[in-house]
Design a protein around this motif. Structure first.
Motif, PDB file in Angstrom:
ATOM      1  N   TRP A  79       0.806  -1.213   0.000  1.00  0.00           N
ATOM      2  CA  TRP A  79       0.000   0.000   0.000  1.00  0.00           C
ATOM      3  C   TRP A  79       0.837   1.260   0.000  1.00  0.00           C
ATOM      4  N   ARG A 131      -7.112  -4.667  -6.410  1.00  0.00           N
ATOM      5  CA  ARG A 131      -6.681  -3.312  -6.122  1.00  0.00           C
ATOM      6  C   ARG A 131      -7.776  -2.653  -5.300  1.00  0.00           C
ATOM      7  N   SER A 132      -7.372  -1.746  -4.444  1.00  0.00           N
ATOM      8  CA  SER A 132      -8.345  -1.101  -3.579  1.00  0.00           C
ATOM      9  C   SER A 132      -7.961   0.356  -3.373  1.00  0.00           C
ATOM     10  N   PHE A 133      -8.963   1.190  -3.252  1.00  0.00           N
ATOM     11  CA  PHE A 133      -8.789   2.622  -3.014  1.00  0.00           C
ATOM     12  C   PHE A 133      -9.761   2.976  -1.911  1.00  0.00           C
ATOM     13  N   LEU A 149      -3.981   3.604  -1.360  1.00  0.00           N
ATOM     14  CA  LEU A 149      -4.056   2.776  -2.558  1.00  0.00           C
ATOM     15  C   LEU A 149      -3.395   1.436  -2.229  1.00  0.00           C
ATOM     16  N   SER A 151      -2.641  -2.820  -3.396  1.00  0.00           N
ATOM     17  CA  SER A 151      -2.691  -3.951  -4.302  1.00  0.00           C
ATOM     18  C   SER A 151      -2.596  -5.216  -3.461  1.00  0.00           C
TER      19      SER A 151
ATOM     20  N   THR B 116     -10.270  11.034  -7.359  1.00  0.00           N
ATOM     21  CA  THR B 116      -9.027  10.899  -8.105  1.00  0.00           C
ATOM     22  C   THR B 116      -8.940  12.070  -9.063  1.00  0.00           C
ATOM     23  N   ARG B 129      -5.004  11.670  -5.041  1.00  0.00           N
ATOM     24  CA  ARG B 129      -6.075  10.868  -4.442  1.00  0.00           C
ATOM     25  C   ARG B 129      -6.479  11.525  -3.129  1.00  0.00           C
TER      26      ARG B 129
END
Lengths: 185, 165
Positions: A79, A131-133, A149, A151, B116, B129
């Motif tokens: 991350w 993937r994550s946000f 962010l 992965s 974003t 972000r």
């Protein structure tokens, strides 16, 4: 209108279809820190989870992700996290991935949100990447906010049929919502 | 079958303007997504919800510009500021692309947003972000975009509704 013309018109009018479909939703119970989506059909190209969640009591739990009930050390994640300062991490051979970075202040008032994508989840020849946000901002109530962010990797080539999201401590409050969507290729 | 991802409204600026407004947003969906393709001399992008001009917004940002990564916070401010990054100019052929997600916008809790923001001009660019908070439990019924109105003809904003089962 001639009934014959009406029938011909309805047969030839383009049907409304959607490539982005809602599969299932889950809500917190206040007495469990686990959310599970099971029996996920293999008919989509990608999956997406969109969620807004709270914890029943204040804490900074990890929000873990496991696939197909696999609790073995078959996951890795990385991350990039901003809190006003930057933090990066990479962890291998873990028993889970993460939905959001660690150390996010959570309680019953300030939402934590995330969008997690799993592409090609139904493949039986590829390991699974996510993937994550996501993140949370508690203004001055908490010491910091977090935007991250991530992965993740599941070292298994089985199609994903179950997604489990769980807190390392505490419970999801009743106004927590998790929605699973399928995206057609 | 009900539509899960549906366009609610779209606006394209035919003349330069300092704002774009989406109003009378129905509480029909689960989340909202705002997609903005922005042109102009400066990439300001700030948002106010339901006409709230009070200091009820806060945000945490993470950005990179090819030279450095940075993170910052703003608390108790009068708008959700998606700007971030490093100032620079987009053009009509090299626009700025932003997506803002409003989660559980019709619910009765505080509202959290994710955004974003991306620009690359082949020699200059940034990616940002942001997570933001609106400390209000009312359903979101209007979204006001605050833009820099210097030559932003062609800027487009589209609002989508996303509905869970």
């Amino acid at each position: 209108m001639s009934p014959i013309l009406g029938i011909w018109a309805s047969q030839n009018y383009p049907r409304i279809t959607s490539s982005y479909e809602s599969i299932a939703t889950a809500t917190g119970t206040g007495s469990s820190g686990t959310i599970t989506f099971s029996s996920i059909p293999s008919t989509y190209a990608s999956l997406q989870i969109r969620c807004t969640f709270f914890t029943a009591a204040y804490g900074t739990p990890n929000v873990n992700v496991q696939l197909n009930g696999d609790t073995g050390s078959n996951y890795a994640f990385h991350w990039l996290r901003g809190t006003g300062s930057i933090h990066v991490t990479g962890q291998n051979s873990q028993s889970n991935m993460r939905l959001v970075p660690s150390s996010i202040d959570m309680d019953a008032t300030y939402p934590t949100v995330a969008i997690m994508d799993i592409h090609d989840y139904a493949s039986t020849t590829k390991n699974t990447t996510i993937r994550s946000f996501g993140g949370s901002d508690g203004d001055t109530y908490f010491a910091s906010g977090t935007v991250g962010l991530l992965s993740g990797l599941w070292l298994n080539t089985n199609a994903v049929s179950t997604i489990t999201i769980s807190l390392s401590a505490g419970n999801f409050s009743t106004n927590s919502t998790f929605a699973l969507y399928g995206i057609k290729g | 079958m009900a539509t899960t991802y549906e366009k609610i409204a779209t606006t394209t600026l035919g003349s330069s303007a300092a704002t774009i407004t989406f109003s009378s947003i129905a509480a029909t969906y689960t989340d909202l997504r705002l997609v903005i393709v922005q042109v102009g001399n400066y990439q300001d992008l700030q948002i106010r919800l339901n006409g709230d001009t009070g200091t009820n917004y806060s945000m945490t940002q993470l950005s990179g510009n090819g030279t450095a990564a940075s993170s910052s916070r703003q608390t108790n401010v009068a708008q959700y500021d998606c700007s971030g990054g490093t100032a620079g100019n987009s053009t009509t052929s090299l626009p700025l692309f932003s997506i803002i997600d409003f989660f559980s916008y019709a619910g009765s809790t505080f509202k959290t947003m994710l955004s974003t923001k991306s620009l690359d001009m082949n020699g200059y660019g940034f990616t940002v972000r942001t997570v933001g908070l609106w400390r209000n439990t009312a359903a979101i019924t209007s979204i006001l975009l605050l833009l820099n109105n210097a030559d932003n003809v062609g800027t487009t904003a589209t609002l989508y509704g996303i509905k869970a089962a």
